[in-house]
Design a protein around this motif. Structure first.
Motif, PDB file in Angstrom:
ATOM      1  N   PHE A  20      47.418  13.792  -7.440  1.00 26.97           N
ATOM      2  CA  PHE A  20      47.971  12.525  -6.969  1.00 26.97           C
ATOM      3  C   PHE A  20      47.511  12.223  -5.548  1.00 26.97           C
ATOM      4  N   PHE A  21      47.631  13.207  -4.646  1.00 23.13           N
ATOM      5  CA  PHE A  21      47.217  12.997  -3.258  1.00 23.13           C
ATOM      6  C   PHE A  21      45.716  12.792  -3.157  1.00 23.13           C
ATOM      7  N   LEU A  22      44.943  13.483  -3.995  1.00 17.44           N
ATOM      8  CA  LEU A  22      43.491  13.323  -3.979  1.00 17.44           C
ATOM      9  C   LEU A  22      43.096  11.915  -4.426  1.00 17.44           C
ATOM     10  N   ASN A  23      43.731  11.413  -5.464  1.00 12.97           N
ATOM     11  CA  ASN A  23      43.457  10.043  -5.912  1.00 12.97           C
ATOM     12  C   ASN A  23      43.885   9.021  -4.872  1.00 12.97           C
ATOM     13  N   LEU A  24      45.036   9.243  -4.247  1.00 14.95           N
ATOM     14  CA  LEU A  24      45.499   8.346  -3.200  1.00 14.95           C
ATOM     15  C   LEU A  24      44.535   8.352  -2.017  1.00 14.95           C
ATOM     16  N   TYR A  25      44.099   9.535  -1.596  1.00 13.05           N
ATOM     17  CA  TYR A  25      43.147   9.624  -0.494  1.00 13.05           C
ATOM     18  C   TYR A  25      41.803   9.000  -0.876  1.00 13.05           C
ATOM     19  N   GLY A  26      41.365   9.210  -2.098  1.00 16.69           N
ATOM     20  CA  GLY A  26      40.115   8.605  -2.547  1.00 16.69           C
ATOM     21  C   GLY A  26      40.177   7.096  -2.538  1.00 16.69           C
ATOM     22  N   TRP A  27      41.308   6.532  -2.944  1.00 16.30           N
ATOM     23  CA  TRP A  27      41.463   5.088  -2.914  1.00 16.30           C
ATOM     24  C   TRP A  27      41.439   4.568  -1.483  1.00 16.30           C
ATOM     25  N   ILE A  28      42.161   5.246  -0.585  1.00 15.46           N
ATOM     26  CA  ILE A  28      42.180   4.839   0.819  1.00 15.46           C
ATOM     27  C   ILE A  28      40.807   4.993   1.445  1.00 15.46           C
ATOM     28  N   PRO A  34      33.749   3.879   5.789  1.00 15.07           N
ATOM     29  CA  PRO A  34      32.361   3.709   5.336  1.00 15.07           C
ATOM     30  C   PRO A  34      31.839   5.000   4.704  1.00 15.07           C
ATOM     31  N   PHE A  35      30.912   4.857   3.794  1.00 13.93           N
ATOM     32  CA  PHE A  35      30.336   6.013   3.111  1.00 13.93           C
ATOM     33  C   PHE A  35      29.195   6.575   3.950  1.00 13.93           C
ATOM     34  N   THR A  36      29.483   7.628   4.706  1.00 14.40           N
ATOM     35  CA  THR A  36      28.465   8.315   5.489  1.00 14.40           C
ATOM     36  C   THR A  36      28.608   9.813   5.263  1.00 14.40           C
ATOM     37  N   VAL A  37      27.617  10.539   5.693  1.00 10.52           N
ATOM     38  CA  VAL A  37      27.643  12.000   5.542  1.00 10.52           C
ATOM     39  C   VAL A  37      28.770  12.597   6.383  1.00 10.52           C
ATOM     40  N   GLN A  38      29.006  12.035   7.557  1.00 13.83           N
ATOM     41  CA  GLN A  38      30.042  12.563   8.437  1.00 13.83           C
ATOM     42  C   GLN A  38      31.438  12.402   7.835  1.00 13.83           C
ATOM     43  N   THR A  39      31.715  11.259   7.251  1.00  6.88           N
ATOM     44  CA  THR A  39      33.043  11.074   6.667  1.00  6.88           C
ATOM     45  C   THR A  39      33.229  11.955   5.440  1.00  6.88           C
ATOM     46  N   GLN A  40      32.186  12.159   4.671  1.00  6.50           N
ATOM     47  CA  GLN A  40      32.290  13.042   3.514  1.00  6.50           C
ATOM     48  C   GLN A  40      32.475  14.492   3.942  1.00  6.50           C
ATOM     49  N   LEU A  41      31.819  14.901   5.021  1.00  3.85           N
ATOM     50  CA  LEU A  41      31.956  16.271   5.527  1.00  3.85           C
ATOM     51  C   LEU A  41      33.348  16.504   6.087  1.00  3.85           C
ATOM     52  N   ILE A  42      33.866  15.532   6.818  1.00  4.28           N
ATOM     53  CA  ILE A  42      35.234  15.652   7.328  1.00  4.28           C
ATOM     54  C   ILE A  42      36.220  15.715   6.171  1.00  4.28           C
ATOM     55  N   SER A  43      35.975  14.923   5.155  1.00  5.44           N
ATOM     56  CA  SER A  43      36.832  14.940   3.978  1.00  5.44           C
ATOM     57  C   SER A  43      36.824  16.306   3.310  1.00  5.44           C
ATOM     58  N   LEU A  44      35.657  16.886   3.196  1.00  2.00           N
ATOM     59  CA  LEU A  44      35.535  18.182   2.529  1.00  2.00           C
ATOM     60  C   LEU A  44      36.148  19.304   3.350  1.00  2.00           C
ATOM     61  N   MET A  45      35.910  19.314   4.641  1.00  2.00           N
ATOM     62  CA  MET A  45      36.325  20.434   5.484  1.00  2.00           C
ATOM     63  C   MET A  45      37.758  20.326   6.009  1.00  2.00           C
ATOM     64  N   VAL A  46      38.279  19.128   6.168  1.00  2.00           N
ATOM     65  CA  VAL A  46      39.586  18.969   6.798  1.00  2.00           C
ATOM     66  C   VAL A  46      40.635  18.449   5.823  1.00  2.00           C
ATOM     67  N   VAL A  47      40.337  17.361   5.169  1.00  2.00           N
ATOM     68  CA  VAL A  47      41.359  16.663   4.396  1.00  2.00           C
ATOM     69  C   VAL A  47      41.726  17.415   3.116  1.00  2.00           C
ATOM     70  N   LEU A  48      40.755  17.935   2.398  1.00  3.65           N
ATOM     71  CA  LEU A  48      41.062  18.622   1.137  1.00  3.65           C
ATOM     72  C   LEU A  48      41.930  19.864   1.322  1.00  3.65           C
ATOM     73  N   PRO A  49      41.661  20.739   2.315  1.00  2.00           N
ATOM     74  CA  PRO A  49      42.596  21.851   2.525  1.00  2.00           C
ATOM     75  C   PRO A  49      43.996  21.395   2.929  1.00  2.00           C
ATOM     76  N   VAL A  50      44.077  20.328   3.726  1.00  7.59           N
ATOM     77  CA  VAL A  50      45.394  19.806   4.099  1.00  7.59           C
ATOM     78  C   VAL A  50      46.131  19.292   2.870  1.00  7.59           C
ATOM     79  N   LEU A  51      45.431  18.603   1.992  1.00  9.76           N
ATOM     80  CA  LEU A  51      46.059  18.126   0.753  1.00  9.76           C
ATOM     81  C   LEU A  51      46.537  19.289  -0.107  1.00  9.76           C
TER      82      LEU A  51
END
Length: 68
Positions: A20-28, A34-51
């Motif tokens: 649920f949180f992953l889908n909510l974060y993906g929608w947001i 914007p779709f950049t390498v930096q935002t995807q890397l931050i998402s992978l390294m920071v947001v997913l473990p927090v979720l």
């Protein structure tokens, strides 16, 4: 038997909350970031473990409330 059932319910709730949180974060993320390498890397390294941590903590609270 009750302990195994309780652990199974805990894992199912944690997995459901994580999805649920992953889908909510993906929608947001798709709507506002914007779709950049930096935002995807931050998402992978920071947001997913927090979720993952948040979903396990919330599922622990839900199971403990359910037992009481």
């Amino acid at each position: 038997m009750n302990s195994i059932l309780s652990k199974a319910i805990y894992c199912i709730i944690a997995f459901g909350l994580f999805l649920f949180f992953l889908n909510l974060y993906g929608w947001i993320e798709n709507a506002y970031l914007p779709f950049t390498v930096q935002t995807q890397l931050i998402s992978l390294m920071v947001v997913l473990p927090v979720l993952a941590v948040v979903s396990f903590v919330l599922s622990s609270v839900i199971v403990n409330r359910w037992k009481a």
